[in-house]
Enzyme design. Structure first.
Site, short mmCIF file in Angstrom:
data_model
loop_
_atom_site.label_atom_id
_atom_site.label_comp_id
_atom_site.label_asym_id
_atom_site.label_seq_id
_atom_site.Cartn_x
_atom_site.Cartn_y
_atom_site.Cartn_z
N THR A 73 0.84 -1.20 0.00
CA THR A 73 0.00 0.00 0.00
C THR A 73 0.88 1.24 0.00
O THR A 73 0.65 2.19 -0.76
CB THR A 73 -0.92 0.00 1.24
OG1 THR A 73 -1.83 -1.10 1.13
CG2 THR A 73 -1.71 1.30 1.34
N ASN A 147 -5.63 -9.41 -7.83
CA ASN A 147 -5.71 -10.08 -6.54
C ASN A 147 -7.01 -10.86 -6.35
O ASN A 147 -7.08 -11.77 -5.55
CB ASN A 147 -5.53 -9.07 -5.40
CG ASN A 147 -6.36 -7.82 -5.57
OD1 ASN A 147 -6.32 -7.16 -6.61
ND2 ASN A 147 -7.16 -7.50 -4.57
N THR A 233 14.11 5.00 11.28
CA THR A 233 14.89 3.82 11.68
C THR A 233 14.23 2.56 11.14
O THR A 233 13.02 2.37 11.29
CB THR A 233 15.00 3.78 13.22
OG1 THR A 233 15.62 4.99 13.64
CG2 THR A 233 15.82 2.59 13.68
N CYS A 320 -9.82 -6.69 1.36
CA CYS A 320 -9.84 -5.28 1.72
C CYS A 320 -11.17 -4.63 1.36
O CYS A 320 -11.51 -3.57 1.87
CB CYS A 320 -8.73 -4.53 1.00
SG CYS A 320 -7.30 -5.54 0.66
#
Ligand code: PMP
Length: 389
Positions: A73, A147, A233, A320
């Protein structure tokens, strides 16, 4: 709900591979920050760079072209926000393409798909040559395979066209990695998105592959991580798990024929039991693991719950977008009958799927079908099982 479960929803998220789990646990125990120059830091840096090599190898890219993200995404959003004057995409893309495309600064051209689930290269060419987008940078974004239906798209041809006309080419390869060989370099792609959890890695990590030498405005600004493209990070355990999963997925390419055999066994069984069942995109080239099956008149939500009670997990359209009324946007774009769109369930398997699991699916399918036939004969409407009403 049955205790022994069979998982047929790999396209929503694949089970975590043992090697990915191990790599994550090993990384979790390490102290430090991969940007630090001491031994602790260097050890984490090495893990990230090893993972980058593995991810690059899975898609035929160079390690230097792989940028880790928080999933597909994020990778898709990043490209679509890349300051293009024109974006050309398709109606059957994942929402993580369609939503950012809809707010992209420039002109948006969206083309459809045929009832076979395939995007038409000529339509893209027409959009470019006839509708002549405004001057400037143009991006073509077409998924490598869908998908929901598993239908493979003509990305090689579209990339050829894009290159010939000076357009940038992006593909969302999220559902293809580990299911078909991918050669980023040979395809002449500029950008490619992928996701960790669809290949047996952890959720919340993915990558955007960016062809060496191409610029794309940084996704996150701050520290120098990911060569200043995605500051912050690094999530080393997730990246290490993704890398290990990529290595496993590459090895799994040797088992694609076996996965396809099981998928075909399932489809043949489904049609034998229910001659009126429709397999969406069956005539098209599809990835090996996906089957989109509709029993017209049986809403997908009802079939999904009945299968769940029988211990079988499947998806309805895209996980989704489940909950949408009138079927998925993909089925609508294909112009399928609403009765098919509303009934479509997505069965997606993987290298871990067994013949016994396929048999248990078919047993449950048989019961569901018999029930449907019985109710149809009595003129009773389809409803969810009493225990879930
Ligand atoms: N693209 C496609 C084609 C997908 O199937 C998915 C997951 N449903 C995504 C993008 C989003 O991936 P992620 O979950 O890693 O954000």
């Amino acid at each position: 709900v049955k205790n022994s479960r069979a998982y047929f929803d790999y396209n929503a998220s694949a089970p975590l591979r043992p090697e990915a789990r191990e790599a994550m646990l090993a990384a979790l125990d390490l102290t430090g920050n991969a940007s630090s120059v001491h031994g602790e830091g260097r050890r984490l840096r090495q893990m990230i760079e090893d993972a980058r090599e593995c991810v690059a190898a899975l898609v035929g890219a160079k390690a230097s072209e792989v940028v880790f993200t928080g999933g597909a995404t994020e990778a898709n959003n990043w490209v679509l926000r890349g300051a293009f004057d024109t974006v050309i995409t398709t109606e059957i893309e994942h929402e993580s393409i369609l939503a950012p495309a809809s707010i992209a600064a420039g002109t948006l051209i969206t083309i459809g798909a045929g009832s076979d689930g395939v995007v038409n290269v000529a339509e893209i060419a027409e959009a470019v040559l006839v509708d002549a987008p405004a001057p400037g940078r143009a991006l073509v974004s077409v998924q490598m395979a869908n998908n929901e239906t598993g239908v493979v798209q003509p990305v090689a041809d579209i990339a050829d066209f894009a290159r010939a006309h000076g357009l940038y080419m992006h593909t969302d390869a999220t559902q293809v990695a580990g299911r078909m060989g991918i050669d980023f370099a040979a395809l002449g792609l500029d950008y490619l998105s992928m996701s960790g959890h669809k290949i047996g890695g952890p959720k919340g990590v993915g990558a955007l592959v960016i062809r060496d030498g191409l610029e794309l405005p940084a996704l996150m600004r701050g520290g120098g991580q990911e060569r200043r493209r995605r500051a912050g990070t690094e999530n080393v355990p997730a990246i290490a798990g993704f890398g290990a999963a990529a290595r496993g997925a590459l090895a799994d390419l040797a088992r694609v024929d076996e996965v396809r055999r099981l998928r075909d066994l399932l489809e043949t069984g489904v049609r034998e039991i229910a001659p009126d069942a429709v397999v969406v995109g069956a005539e098209s080239d599809r990835i090996c693991n996906t089957s989109c099956i509709a029993l017209p008149g049986q809403p997908s939500s009802v079939v999904l719950i009945k299968l769940d009670l029988a211990g079988i997990a499947v998806g309805a359209g895209s996980a989704c977008s489940s909950g949408k009324i009138g079927g998925s946007h993909v089925m609508q774009a294909m112009g399928l009958d609403a009765a098919v769109g509303e009934a479509a369930i997505r069965v997606s398997i993987g290298a871990g799927t067994t013949e016994a699991e396929v048999a248990s699916f078919l047993a449950a399918w048989g019961e569901i079908y018999e029930g449907a036939v019985r109710r149809r004969a009595k003129g009773v409407a389809e409803t969810a099982p009493a225990e879930l009403r």
